[in-house]
Design an enzyme around this catalytic site. Sequence first.
Site, short mmCIF file in Angstrom:
data_model
loop_
_atom_site.label_atom_id
_atom_site.label_comp_id
_atom_site.label_asym_id
_atom_site.label_seq_id
_atom_site.Cartn_x
_atom_site.Cartn_y
_atom_site.Cartn_z
CB SER A 55 -0.99 -0.11 1.22
OG SER A 55 -1.73 1.11 1.15
CG ASP A 56 3.03 5.04 -1.75
OD1 ASP A 56 3.99 4.69 -0.85
OD2 ASP A 56 2.66 5.92 -2.23
CD GLN A 57 -2.81 8.42 3.02
OE1 GLN A 57 -2.11 9.17 3.84
NE2 GLN A 57 -3.80 8.05 3.25
CB ALA A 86 -2.41 2.83 -4.33
#
EC number: 3.6.1.-
Length: 205
Positions: free
Chosen positions: A76-78, A113
């Site tokens: 995940s990434d933000q 994401a």
Amino acid sequence: MAPMIPTPPPRLILGSTSRYRRELLMRLRVPFEVDSPRVDETPLAGEAPAALAERLALAKAHEVAARHADAVVIGSDQVADLDGTPIGKPGGHQRAVEQLRSMSGRTVVFQTALAVVRPATGFERLLRVPVAVRFRALGDAEIEAYLRAEQPYDCAGSAKSEGLGIALLDAIESDDPTALIGLPLIATAKLLREAGIDVLLRSPG
């Protein structure tokens, strides 16, 4: 006829260095391990915040999955998106001040994401959950008081909505309430089901 031996469920691995994502995933009460992805998070030239978040989420999942081919891996990434400009983690006080000043009175879209991969079956899914956050008009004294109190220097956008940072905001718009903290749990549970892990059936009760 020999008795059928049930197939053990796959291991679940969170590919992340974030304590926030780890704490969120614990809410699903399913056993998991943590492995830190070795991914360069530098944006590409001209890369949009949404594209950056998706690329990094998938890259993290693939990098960890390469070491754990038998597992289901979450990446995940933000990236905070201010009118198309990515806003990352401030890393320190002065940069956090500058970020909050730039976001004062404006709407920032936090692009979160999520990627789930299972190499053994070829399963791979990627989705993105945007969260629109409207900041109040903030004075310098408010910004300074908040940063001294919470020191959110490891958070994209310099604010923790789950803590005192909520006082900086006018509104939050999202279909997945934990996405803003860093891991959209509604989407995570959905993709894990598709990958072969039903968190309700795996939870200890």
